[in-house]
Design an enzyme around this catalytic site. Structure first.
Site, PDB file in Angstrom:
ATOM      1  N   MET A  37      30.724   6.712 -64.757  1.00 15.53           N
ATOM      2  CA  MET A  37      29.297   6.693 -65.097  1.00 15.53           C
ATOM      3  C   MET A  37      28.887   8.088 -65.595  1.00 15.53           C
ATOM      4  SD  MET A  37      27.491   4.067 -62.507  1.00 15.53           S
ATOM      5  CE  MET A  37      27.370   5.077 -61.074  1.00 15.53           C
ATOM      6  N   LEU A  40      30.885  13.969 -65.277  1.00 20.77           N
ATOM      7  CA  LEU A  40      32.285  14.083 -64.872  1.00 20.77           C
ATOM      8  C   LEU A  40      32.538  15.347 -64.056  1.00 20.77           C
ATOM      9  CD1 LEU A  40      34.047  12.982 -68.195  1.00 20.77           C
ATOM     10  CD2 LEU A  40      33.259  11.567 -66.287  1.00 20.77           C
ATOM     11  N   HIS A  44      36.957  12.943 -61.445  1.00 16.54           N
ATOM     12  CA  HIS A  44      37.202  12.111 -62.633  1.00 16.54           C
ATOM     13  C   HIS A  44      38.347  12.698 -63.461  1.00 16.54           C
ATOM     14  CE1 HIS A  44      32.719  11.388 -62.145  1.00 16.54           C
ATOM     15  NE2 HIS A  44      33.190  10.173 -62.123  1.00 16.54           N
ATOM     16  N   GLN A 160      35.026  -0.011 -53.122  1.00 20.82           N
ATOM     17  CA  GLN A 160      35.049  -0.369 -54.548  1.00 20.82           C
ATOM     18  C   GLN A 160      36.484  -0.634 -55.015  1.00 20.82           C
ATOM     19  OE1 GLN A 160      32.609   1.506 -57.762  1.00 20.82           O
ATOM     20  NE2 GLN A 160      34.471   2.645 -58.195  1.00 20.82           N
ATOM     21  N   MET A 191      34.324  15.428 -53.973  1.00 19.55           N
ATOM     22  CA  MET A 191      33.626  15.564 -55.259  1.00 19.55           C
ATOM     23  C   MET A 191      32.858  14.285 -55.579  1.00 19.55           C
ATOM     24  SD  MET A 191      34.704  18.213 -57.488  1.00 19.55           S
ATOM     25  CE  MET A 191      35.690  19.652 -57.117  1.00 19.55           C
TER      26      MET A 191
HETATM   27  O1  PAF Z   1      32.800   4.456 -59.614  1.00 17.01           O
HETATM   28  C1  PAF Z   1      32.016   4.426 -60.591  1.00 17.01           C
HETATM   29  O2  PAF Z   1      31.754   5.429 -61.225  1.00 17.01           O
HETATM   30  C2  PAF Z   1      31.388   3.089 -60.976  1.00 17.01           C
HETATM   31  O3  PAF Z   1      31.123   2.311 -59.852  1.00 17.01           O
HETATM   32  C3  PAF Z   1      32.192   2.318 -62.019  1.00 17.01           C
HETATM   33  C4  PAF Z   1      33.557   1.904 -61.502  1.00 17.01           C
HETATM   34  C5  PAF Z   1      32.363   3.147 -63.280  1.00 17.01           C
HETATM   35  C6  PAF Z   1      31.447   1.036 -62.399  1.00 17.01           C
HETATM   36  O4  PAF Z   1      30.190   1.305 -62.912  1.00 17.01           O
END
Ligand code: PAF
Length: 286
Positions: A37, A40, A44, A160, A191
């Site tokens: 999202m 970064l 990430h 998730q 982070m």
């Molecule tokens: O973990 C994230 O940044 C979000 O939940 C994702 C996997 C990009 C879905 O929007």
């Protein structure tokens, strides 16, 4: 003379992105996908670096998914550092950035959502109704647009990761899900894009989240196996560290996410707390 190509190639339109990945797959390219999202951070970037090692075509998406926010203020405050993000992607030689706008992904007549039955009833799902249906829906859409061979998710959001892996299995999607380790700030805080929203004082306070988790792991190693007692100890530790707004502390089985009475090797302890207005999560494996 070879033509200098500016990477990443930025694609906004889902159909164009889809055509491009189909074209690349016809050329037998392996597609490695990292959904984000934006805003970064090193976490990430470590997922992207892991992806780059696979030697395929790396695609990163940046899309702040409105349907996974159950708190409109959280969505409004979500940090945006697009220019810096693109620069980071350029330095890591990411091939494509998929950067769609909301209207293209969720037009007004959008009807369909993925519904997760049980795995969303625990942990973050308890106090964030609809959150994981929102996550699964966007992840499925992105998977359909990009049709990756491999997709990479961080372990910080353990629930998730578990839900995405289960969705891929349940819906027979031919995508390999890889996991990235939790990357920490120098003070131990996991982070997160949300760390940018912490005041310096709260950033310091938040370092106790991980210290607390490590303390509990040590207590377990010293012989305490009762989840209830370990959770009590961690609550006490957090309250002493002025972390009072605890959403949950759970010790659970990593596959089912069911809480367990006695801790065994491989079990996970996960927490969510609010420091100021910022919700933070973390976890540790026993
Ligand atoms: O973990 C994230 O940044 C979000 O939940 C994702 C996997 C990009 C879905 O929007």
């Amino acid at each position: 003379m070879s033509k200098k190509i500016n990477l990443p190639k930025i694609i906004h339109d889902p159909n164009k992105m889809n055509l491009e990945t189909v074209r690349q797959k016809n050329k037998k390219k392996k597609i490695v996908f990292i959904p984000t999202m934006g805003a970064l951070h090193e976490g990430h970037l470590s997922l992207i670096k892991k992806g780059k090692k696979i030697k395929g075509l790396t695609i990163v998406s940046i899309f702040v998914n409105p349907i996974q926010f159950n708190d409109i203020n959280d969505l409004k405050k979500y940090p945006n550092t697009l220019k810096k993000d693109i620069e980071n992607l350029r330095q890591l030689k990411v091939d494509y950035l998929f950067l769609p706008n909301v209207e293209k992904i969720f037009p007004n007549n959008f009807e369909t959502t993925v519904s997760i039955n049980n795995l969303q009833k625990f942990l973050c799902g308890k106090n964030r109704p609809g959150h994981f249906n929102g996550v699964s829906t966007i992840v499925l859409k992105l998977f359909n647009i990009i049709s990756p061979n491999v997709a990479i998710f961080g372990k910080k959001d353990f629930q998730q990761l578990t839900i995405v892996k289960k969705m891929v299995e349940d819906l027979n999607m031919n995508i390999k899900i890889l996991e990235g380790s939790i990357i920490r700030e120098s003070n131990g805080l996991a982070m997160s894009s949300r760390n940018k929203l912490l005041s310096p004082k709260n950033f310091h306070k938040a370092s106790n989240i991980y210290k607390g988790l490590k303390y509990i792991k040590d207590e377990y190693k010293k012989g305490e196996k009762s989840s209830k007692k370990l959770i009590k100890k961690l609550e006490k530790y957090y309250i002493q560290s002025e972390i009072r707004n605890i959403d949950y502390i759970e010790i659970f089985d990593p596959l089912t996410l069911h809480s367990i009475k006695y801790v065994k090797k491989g079990a996970i302890i996960a927490i969510a707390v609010k420091i100021g207005a910022v919700r933070l999560i973390d976890n540790l494996k026993f």
